[in-house]
Design a protein around this motif. Structure first.
Motif, PDB file in Angstrom:
ATOM      1  N   ASN A   1       0.817  -1.215   0.000  1.00  0.00           N
ATOM      2  CA  ASN A   1       0.000   0.000   0.000  1.00  0.00           C
ATOM      3  C   ASN A   1       0.852   1.267   0.000  1.00  0.00           C
ATOM      4  OD1 ASN A   1       0.690  -0.800   2.714  1.00  0.00           O
ATOM      5  ND2 ASN A   1      -0.645   0.836   3.440  1.00  0.00           N
ATOM      6  N   LEU A   2       2.099   1.196   0.494  1.00  0.00           N
ATOM      7  CA  LEU A   2       2.984   2.359   0.458  1.00  0.00           C
ATOM      8  C   LEU A   2       3.773   2.419  -0.844  1.00  0.00           C
ATOM      9  CD1 LEU A   2       4.366   2.326   4.124  1.00  0.00           C
ATOM     10  CD2 LEU A   2       2.482   3.670   3.192  1.00  0.00           C
ATOM     11  N   GLY A   3       3.791   1.310  -1.581  1.00  0.00           N
ATOM     12  CA  GLY A   3       4.421   1.310  -2.902  1.00  0.00           C
ATOM     13  C   GLY A   3       5.929   1.254  -2.890  1.00  0.00           C
ATOM     14  N   VAL A   4       6.523   0.639  -1.840  1.00  0.00           N
ATOM     15  CA  VAL A   4       7.983   0.583  -1.741  1.00  0.00           C
ATOM     16  C   VAL A   4       8.459  -0.857  -1.647  1.00  0.00           C
ATOM     17  CG1 VAL A   4       8.290   2.880  -0.753  1.00  0.00           C
ATOM     18  CG2 VAL A   4       7.835   0.952   0.772  1.00  0.00           C
ATOM     19  N   VAL A   5       9.623  -1.123  -2.230  1.00  0.00           N
ATOM     20  CA  VAL A   5      10.275  -2.428  -2.146  1.00  0.00           C
ATOM     21  C   VAL A   5      11.364  -2.308  -1.083  1.00  0.00           C
ATOM     22  CG1 VAL A   5      11.489  -4.235  -3.424  1.00  0.00           C
ATOM     23  CG2 VAL A   5       9.824  -2.780  -4.596  1.00  0.00           C
ATOM     24  N   ILE A   6      11.367  -3.246  -0.128  1.00  0.00           N
ATOM     25  CA  ILE A   6      12.213  -3.108   1.059  1.00  0.00           C
ATOM     26  C   ILE A   6      12.927  -4.424   1.387  1.00  0.00           C
ATOM     27  CG2 ILE A   6      10.971  -1.184   2.133  1.00  0.00           C
ATOM     28  CD1 ILE A   6       9.266  -3.190   3.629  1.00  0.00           C
ATOM     29  N   CYS A   7      13.975  -4.312   2.202  1.00  0.00           N
ATOM     30  CA  CYS A   7      14.736  -5.493   2.615  1.00  0.00           C
ATOM     31  C   CYS A   7      14.067  -6.164   3.817  1.00  0.00           C
ATOM     32  CB  CYS A   7      16.176  -5.098   2.954  1.00  0.00           C
ATOM     33  SG  CYS A   7      16.317  -4.096   4.455  1.00  0.00           S
ATOM     34  N   LYS A   8      14.606  -7.294   4.242  1.00  0.00           N
ATOM     35  CA  LYS A   8      14.022  -8.054   5.347  1.00  0.00           C
ATOM     36  C   LYS A   8      14.045  -7.268   6.655  1.00  0.00           C
ATOM     37  CE  LYS A   8      15.073 -12.693   3.617  1.00  0.00           C
ATOM     38  NZ  LYS A   8      15.814 -13.946   3.893  1.00  0.00           N
ATOM     39  N   LYS A   9      15.166  -6.601   6.921  1.00  0.00           N
ATOM     40  CA  LYS A   9      15.270  -5.860   8.183  1.00  0.00           C
ATOM     41  C   LYS A   9      14.256  -4.725   8.235  1.00  0.00           C
ATOM     42  CE  LYS A   9      20.120  -6.886   9.214  1.00  0.00           C
ATOM     43  NZ  LYS A   9      21.473  -6.317   9.424  1.00  0.00           N
ATOM     44  N   CYS A  10      14.105  -4.017   7.145  1.00  0.00           N
ATOM     45  CA  CYS A  10      13.124  -2.930   7.115  1.00  0.00           C
ATOM     46  C   CYS A  10      11.704  -3.485   7.116  1.00  0.00           C
ATOM     47  CB  CYS A  10      13.357  -2.041   5.896  1.00  0.00           C
ATOM     48  SG  CYS A  10      14.829  -0.979   6.047  1.00  0.00           S
ATOM     49  N   ALA A  11      11.501  -4.644   6.491  1.00  0.00           N
ATOM     50  CA  ALA A  11      10.171  -5.263   6.501  1.00  0.00           C
ATOM     51  C   ALA A  11       9.733  -5.565   7.924  1.00  0.00           C
ATOM     52  CB  ALA A  11      10.181  -6.539   5.655  1.00  0.00           C
ATOM     53  N   GLY A  12      10.667  -5.999   8.753  1.00  0.00           N
ATOM     54  CA  GLY A  12      10.339  -6.263  10.147  1.00  0.00           C
ATOM     55  C   GLY A  12       9.856  -5.013  10.855  1.00  0.00           C
ATOM     56  N   GLN A  13      10.484  -3.875  10.577  1.00  0.00           N
ATOM     57  CA  GLN A  13      10.072  -2.615  11.194  1.00  0.00           C
ATOM     58  C   GLN A  13       8.735  -2.140  10.632  1.00  0.00           C
ATOM     59  OE1 GLN A  13      11.442  -1.308  13.804  1.00  0.00           O
ATOM     60  NE2 GLN A  13      13.092  -2.811  13.832  1.00  0.00           N
ATOM     61  N   HIS A  14       8.491  -2.398   9.355  1.00  0.00           N
ATOM     62  CA  HIS A  14       7.192  -2.054   8.765  1.00  0.00           C
ATOM     63  C   HIS A  14       6.080  -2.838   9.451  1.00  0.00           C
ATOM     64  CE1 HIS A  14       7.695   0.466   5.016  1.00  0.00           C
ATOM     65  NE2 HIS A  14       8.955   0.271   5.399  1.00  0.00           N
ATOM     66  N   ARG A  15       6.358  -4.084   9.844  1.00  0.00           N
ATOM     67  CA  ARG A  15       5.370  -4.880  10.571  1.00  0.00           C
ATOM     68  C   ARG A  15       4.980  -4.190  11.875  1.00  0.00           C
ATOM     69  NH1 ARG A  15       2.905  -8.928   7.565  1.00  0.00           N
ATOM     70  NH2 ARG A  15       4.455 -10.132   6.448  1.00  0.00           N
ATOM     71  N   PHE A  16       5.977  -3.601  12.556  1.00  0.00           N
ATOM     72  CA  PHE A  16       5.699  -2.933  13.827  1.00  0.00           C
ATOM     73  C   PHE A  16       4.832  -1.687  13.632  1.00  0.00           C
ATOM     74  CE2 PHE A  16       9.767  -5.023  15.321  1.00  0.00           C
ATOM     75  CZ  PHE A  16       9.121  -5.918  16.152  1.00  0.00           C
ATOM     76  N   LEU A  17       4.837  -1.122  12.433  1.00  0.00           N
ATOM     77  CA  LEU A  17       3.975   0.030  12.163  1.00  0.00           C
ATOM     78  C   LEU A  17       2.503  -0.371  12.172  1.00  0.00           C
ATOM     79  CD1 LEU A  17       5.939   1.740   9.236  1.00  0.00           C
ATOM     80  CD2 LEU A  17       5.837   2.508  11.622  1.00  0.00           C
ATOM     81  N   GLY A  18       2.248  -1.655  11.940  1.00  0.00           N
ATOM     82  CA  GLY A  18       0.877  -2.150  11.934  1.00  0.00           C
ATOM     83  C   GLY A  18       0.316  -2.261  10.531  1.00  0.00           C
ATOM     84  N   PRO A  19      -0.564  -3.237  10.282  1.00  0.00           N
ATOM     85  CA  PRO A  19      -1.124  -3.458   8.943  1.00  0.00           C
ATOM     86  C   PRO A  19      -2.008  -2.323   8.448  1.00  0.00           C
ATOM     87  CG  PRO A  19      -2.235  -4.829  10.562  1.00  0.00           C
ATOM     88  CD  PRO A  19      -1.062  -4.215  11.256  1.00  0.00           C
ATOM     89  N   SER A  20      -2.503  -1.490   9.363  1.00  0.00           N
ATOM     90  CA  SER A  20      -3.310  -0.355   8.918  1.00  0.00           C
ATOM     91  C   SER A  20      -2.445   0.705   8.243  1.00  0.00           C
ATOM     92  CB  SER A  20      -4.058   0.270  10.104  1.00  0.00           C
ATOM     93  OG  SER A  20      -3.137   0.776  11.057  1.00  0.00           O
ATOM     94  N   LEU A  21      -1.131   0.665   8.510  1.00  0.00           N
ATOM     95  CA  LEU A  21      -0.222   1.654   7.936  1.00  0.00           C
ATOM     96  C   LEU A  21       0.639   1.066   6.828  1.00  0.00           C
ATOM     97  CD1 LEU A  21       0.590   4.607   8.197  1.00  0.00           C
ATOM     98  CD2 LEU A  21       2.339   3.926   9.850  1.00  0.00           C
ATOM     99  N   SER A  22       1.106  -0.166   7.026  1.00  0.00           N
ATOM    100  CA  SER A  22       1.975  -0.787   6.021  1.00  0.00           C
ATOM    101  C   SER A  22       1.636  -2.270   5.898  1.00  0.00           C
ATOM    102  CB  SER A  22       3.443  -0.621   6.421  1.00  0.00           C
ATOM    103  OG  SER A  22       4.297  -1.195   5.452  1.00  0.00           O
ATOM    104  N   LYS A  23       1.220  -2.666   4.711  1.00  0.00           N
ATOM    105  CA  LYS A  23       0.871  -4.065   4.446  1.00  0.00           C
ATOM    106  C   LYS A  23       2.052  -4.725   3.733  1.00  0.00           C
ATOM    107  CE  LYS A  23      -4.126  -3.619   4.461  1.00  0.00           C
ATOM    108  NZ  LYS A  23      -4.116  -2.351   5.218  1.00  0.00           N
ATOM    109  N   VAL A  24       2.816  -5.509   4.498  1.00  0.00           N
ATOM    110  CA  VAL A  24       4.062  -6.080   4.005  1.00  0.00           C
ATOM    111  C   VAL A  24       3.828  -7.462   3.401  1.00  0.00           C
ATOM    112  CG1 VAL A  24       6.398  -6.765   4.658  1.00  0.00           C
ATOM    113  CG2 VAL A  24       5.317  -4.810   5.780  1.00  0.00           C
ATOM    114  N   ARG A  25       4.379  -7.675   2.230  1.00  0.00           N
ATOM    115  CA  ARG A  25       4.296  -8.971   1.570  1.00  0.00           C
ATOM    116  C   ARG A  25       5.661  -9.331   0.978  1.00  0.00           C
ATOM    117  NH1 ARG A  25       0.425  -8.826   4.185  1.00  0.00           N
ATOM    118  NH2 ARG A  25      -1.756  -9.174   3.612  1.00  0.00           N
TER     119      ARG A  25
END
Length: 252
Positions: A146-170
């Motif tokens: 939903n944010l339109g960014v491609v990210i690494c594993k470490k940053c993906a973990g932090q995106h998870r902490f933002l919550g799915p309402s803010l960042s939907k990580v796949r």
């Protein structure tokens, strides 16, 4: 918008949690049926058994086992079993914590055998997607759809902490079912460079995130970038925060 909405509604097909970077672990453990300890080296999707660390350093091994079609079974406090098509291996770790670390490493290796690089290779065709949108690590394998960014594993973990309402990580490799041709095309068209022209338009050089950053530094950066929207580009046609929030809500 239709491609984004479909992807956002779809659950992750395999992995709900990004694994730690790089499967590369080695150390001594007891092996049932073998006198004394063996030295176990886990790299990628295979692990090697050696008689000793000296043999491991010299490149000498008892056997090399591929983890394709394997699974893990926890048996006791320090015991766990790796079931492979070749044979089953029952290990005893030196501590419960060490056991947990070994299990996590083996789980990542087994997950790697299920990975599909086709989506990643397509999305990396846009050169800006070959580096993480947040810390610039190479070959990022995750995305916030939903944010339109491609990210690494470490940053993906932090995106998870933002919550799915803010960042939907796949995952680009494990969540293949959500990557429709339309969604891939969207990420190719936008790319990390264009996405950051909005999310990081006013990012000061001294506040940039680097690939060697600590979890605490990453957490602070991601909160500022995506939750507080500290570095975003202000759209000139919008004159107040309420209007901006309305547009961003419609976009995500």
């Amino acid at each position: 918008m239709e491609a984004l909405q479909t992807a956002i509604r779809s659950p992750a097909s395999i992995s709900q949690k990004p694994q730690k970077c790089g499967t590369n672990k080695h150390g001594s453990m007891e092996l049932r049926g073998y006198k004394g300890k063996v030295y176990v080296s886990l790299t990628g999707t295979r692990f090697k058994l050696c008689k000793s660390e000296q043999d491991f350093r010299a490149g000498l091994g008892i056997s090399l086992i591929d983890l394709t079609a394997s699974n893990i079974k926890e048996t006791d406090r320090r015991l766990f079993q790796i079931n492979t098509p070749f044979r089953n291996f029952c290990f005893t770790a030196e501590s419960e914590r060490e056991k947990e670390e070994w299990i996590e490493a083996f789980q990542e290796s087994i997950a790697e055998t299920l990975s599909d690089y086709e989506v990643a290779e397509k999305i990396w065709f846009n050169e800006s997607n070959r580096i993480c949108a947040d810390c610039r690590a190479s070959q990022p394998e995750w995305a916030s759809i939903n944010l339109g960014v491609v990210i690494c594993k470490k940053c993906a973990g932090q995106h998870r902490f933002l919550g799915p309402s803010l960042s939907k990580v796949r995952s680009l490799k494990l969540d293949g079912s959500i990557w429709s041709n339309e969604l891939v095309e969207l990420f190719l068209e936008v790319g990390n460079e264009n996405a950051n022209s909005f999310w990081a338009a006013s990012l000061p050089l001294e506040e940039e995130l680097h690939m060697g950053a600590s979890p605490e530094q990453r957490a602070t950066f991601h909160r500022r970038k995506y939750r507080e929207r500290k570095y975003r580009r202000v759209l000139e046609s919008l004159h107040d925060q309420e209007q901006l929030n309305q547009v961003e809500t419609e976009l995500v």
